[in-house]
Scaffold this motif. Structure first.
Motif, PDB file in Angstrom:
ATOM      1  N   UNK A  52      22.276  18.762  22.302  1.00  0.00           N
ATOM      2  CA  UNK A  52      21.901  18.688  23.653  1.00  0.00           C
ATOM      3  C   UNK A  52      21.024  17.233  23.682  1.00  0.00           C
ATOM      4  N   UNK A  53      20.837  16.609  24.481  1.00  0.00           N
ATOM      5  CA  UNK A  53      19.898  15.541  24.870  1.00  0.00           C
ATOM      6  C   UNK A  53      18.637  16.047  25.486  1.00  0.00           C
ATOM      7  N   UNK A  54      17.575  15.686  24.777  1.00  0.00           N
ATOM      8  CA  UNK A  54      16.273  16.148  25.314  1.00  0.00           C
ATOM      9  C   UNK A  54      15.844  15.050  26.159  1.00  0.00           C
ATOM     10  N   UNK A  55      15.680  13.651  25.879  1.00  0.00           N
ATOM     11  CA  UNK A  55      15.317  12.789  26.682  1.00  0.00           C
ATOM     12  C   UNK A  55      15.403  11.347  25.915  1.00  0.00           C
ATOM     13  N   UNK A  56      15.644  10.278  26.732  1.00  0.00           N
ATOM     14  CA  UNK A  56      15.531   9.024  26.421  1.00  0.00           C
ATOM     15  C   UNK A  56      14.433   8.291  27.085  1.00  0.00           C
ATOM     16  N   UNK A  57      14.075   7.124  26.290  1.00  0.00           N
ATOM     17  CA  UNK A  57      12.990   6.449  27.152  1.00  0.00           C
ATOM     18  C   UNK A  57      13.075   4.788  26.530  1.00  0.00           C
ATOM     19  N   UNK A  58      12.405   3.849  27.524  1.00  0.00           N
ATOM     20  CA  UNK A  58      12.327   2.482  27.313  1.00  0.00           C
ATOM     21  C   UNK A  58      10.752   2.253  27.539  1.00  0.00           C
ATOM     22  N   UNK A  59      10.240   1.476  26.754  1.00  0.00           N
ATOM     23  CA  UNK A  59       8.948   1.040  26.907  1.00  0.00           C
ATOM     24  C   UNK A  59       8.641  -0.452  26.562  1.00  0.00           C
ATOM     25  N   UNK A  60       7.706  -1.166  27.274  1.00  0.00           N
ATOM     26  CA  UNK A  60       7.201  -2.236  27.072  1.00  0.00           C
ATOM     27  C   UNK A  60       5.588  -2.319  26.868  1.00  0.00           C
ATOM     28  N   UNK A  61       5.099  -2.873  26.164  1.00  0.00           N
ATOM     29  CA  UNK A  61       3.624  -2.878  25.891  1.00  0.00           C
ATOM     30  C   UNK A  61       3.160  -4.292  25.385  1.00  0.00           C
ATOM     31  N   UNK A  78       9.666   4.127  30.892  1.00  0.00           N
ATOM     32  CA  UNK A  78      10.525   4.725  31.733  1.00  0.00           C
ATOM     33  C   UNK A  78      11.225   5.837  30.834  1.00  0.00           C
ATOM     34  N   UNK A  79      10.993   7.109  31.494  1.00  0.00           N
ATOM     35  CA  UNK A  79      11.829   8.633  30.690  1.00  0.00           C
ATOM     36  C   UNK A  79      12.676   9.003  31.523  1.00  0.00           C
ATOM     37  N   UNK A  80      13.928   9.341  30.946  1.00  0.00           N
ATOM     38  CA  UNK A  80      14.782  10.314  31.671  1.00  0.00           C
ATOM     39  C   UNK A  80      14.680  11.523  30.722  1.00  0.00           C
ATOM     40  N   UNK A  81      14.282  12.668  31.143  1.00  0.00           N
ATOM     41  CA  UNK A  81      14.199  13.942  30.516  1.00  0.00           C
ATOM     42  C   UNK A  81      15.157  15.177  31.224  1.00  0.00           C
ATOM     43  N   UNK A  82      15.983  15.838  30.254  1.00  0.00           N
ATOM     44  CA  UNK A  82      16.898  16.604  30.693  1.00  0.00           C
ATOM     45  C   UNK A  82      16.337  18.029  30.620  1.00  0.00           C
ATOM     46  N   UNK A 100      13.479  11.767  36.405  1.00  0.00           N
ATOM     47  CA  UNK A 100      12.871  10.648  36.107  1.00  0.00           C
ATOM     48  C   UNK A 100      11.284  10.428  36.059  1.00  0.00           C
ATOM     49  N   UNK A 101      10.743   9.898  35.034  1.00  0.00           N
ATOM     50  CA  UNK A 101       9.279   9.777  34.798  1.00  0.00           C
ATOM     51  C   UNK A 101       8.811   8.421  34.514  1.00  0.00           C
ATOM     52  N   UNK A 102       7.632   7.911  35.091  1.00  0.00           N
ATOM     53  CA  UNK A 102       7.076   6.854  34.810  1.00  0.00           C
ATOM     54  C   UNK A 102       5.746   7.132  34.320  1.00  0.00           C
ATOM     55  N   UNK A 103       5.405   6.522  33.044  1.00  0.00           N
ATOM     56  CA  UNK A 103       4.255   6.606  32.303  1.00  0.00           C
ATOM     57  C   UNK A 103       3.591   5.320  32.160  1.00  0.00           C
ATOM     58  N   UNK A 104       2.324   5.312  32.251  1.00  0.00           N
ATOM     59  CA  UNK A 104       1.245   4.259  31.954  1.00  0.00           C
ATOM     60  C   UNK A 104       0.044   4.689  31.093  1.00  0.00           C
ATOM     61  N   UNK A 105       0.076   3.979  29.988  1.00  0.00           N
ATOM     62  CA  UNK A 105      -0.834   4.473  29.166  1.00  0.00           C
ATOM     63  C   UNK A 105      -1.847   3.046  28.710  1.00  0.00           C
ATOM     64  N   UNK A 106      -2.984   3.502  28.198  1.00  0.00           N
ATOM     65  CA  UNK A 106      -4.031   2.629  27.740  1.00  0.00           C
ATOM     66  C   UNK A 106      -4.758   3.149  26.624  1.00  0.00           C
TER      67      UNK A 106
END
Length: 250
Positions: A52-61, A78-82, A100-106
């Motif tokens: 099964x797919x758990x999740x996929x994501x794309x990131x820019x930094x 940006x994350x899509x989690x199943x 759909x999840x949106x994540x910001x980190x510092x």
């Protein structure tokens, strides 16, 4: 070299025989003047090996090094989690669905070399994740029973990681590493029900070991095994992960 790489893969596979997650990723980065850098990457995770797919994501930094031993970083992911199919708290059946999840980190990372072959680093990362609300169908003994609302949710996490890297020779293409990461929950908010949970010192901790292989000046691979311990795990949480990440530097 090829034999050593095959042995490393075999050892990781044996250590993580019960592994539930396989992680594959690809990254691209570019160094800019005055200590700046930019990067982007994608990641794909499976559950129960490849079932099964758990999740996929794309990131820019964006990164900045004011000093040789200090790095600042800001990233958006940006994350899509199943979530697998199952039953909710009311006993109704629910098909698998995607969030759909949106994540910001510092992050702030400091490095220290007590020895020419050994590099120690400490990374502190603040992470904010937001999940919008959405509707999914639910069923009572196979009969449609209307929609259920998956509540809007956000979380504030502090991730502290201590890592050690060992480079046997200056021109060695192999850099083995081990790291320990602690997840501390600062706050979690269920916006729909206005339910808030306070700080939790240790929500999760992770221990990883692996190696980086420098293929040439621009291309590299990272292979590692990671064990995660959740303070409040659910059925979808995986304790064991085997990962392979490809990196390209412009």
């Amino acid at each position: 070299m090829k034999k050593f790489f095959a042995i490393a893969v075999a050892v990781l596979g044996a250590v993580a025989a019960p592994a539930q997650t396989l992680l594959g990723g690809a990254e691209i980065s570019k160094k800019l003047p005055v200590g700046l850098s930019v990067g982007a990457g994608v990641e794909y995770r499976t559950m129960d090996w490849l079932r099964h797919t758990e999740q996929w994501s794309a990131e820019a930094s964006v990164g900045y090094k004011p000093l040789k031993c200090l790095k600042l970083g800001v990233a958006y992911k940006f994350i899509q989690a199943q979530t697998p199919s199952g039953f909710n708290d009311d006993g109704y059946g629910m098909p698998s669905y995607w969030d759909n999840k949106h994540r910001v980190s510092v992050s702030l990372t400091g490095q220290w070399k007590p020895w020419s072959k050994l590099t120690l680093s400490l990374r502190e990362r603040y992470q904010y994740t937001y999940r919008p609300s959405h509707l999914i169908p639910q069923f009572n003994e196979g009969i449609p029973w209307g929609n259920k609302t998956i509540n809007e949710k956000s979380s504030h996490i502090l991730r502290s990681r201590l890592q050690a890297e060992f480079k046997p020779r200056k021109k060695s293409r192999w850099t083995p590493f081990v790291n320990f990461e602690l997840y501390s929950q600062l706050k979690e908010v269920n916006h729909t029900r206005d339910k808030r949970e306070g700080a939790e010192f240790c929500e999760k901790w992770r221990l990883a070991a692996g190696t980086e292989l420098k293929l040439d000046k621009r291309n590299s691979l990272e292979l590692f095994y990671r064990y995660a311990n959740h303070s409040d795990p659910d059925d979808a949480d995986s304790a064991h992960t085997i990962a392979l990440v490809y990196s390209f530097s412009l």
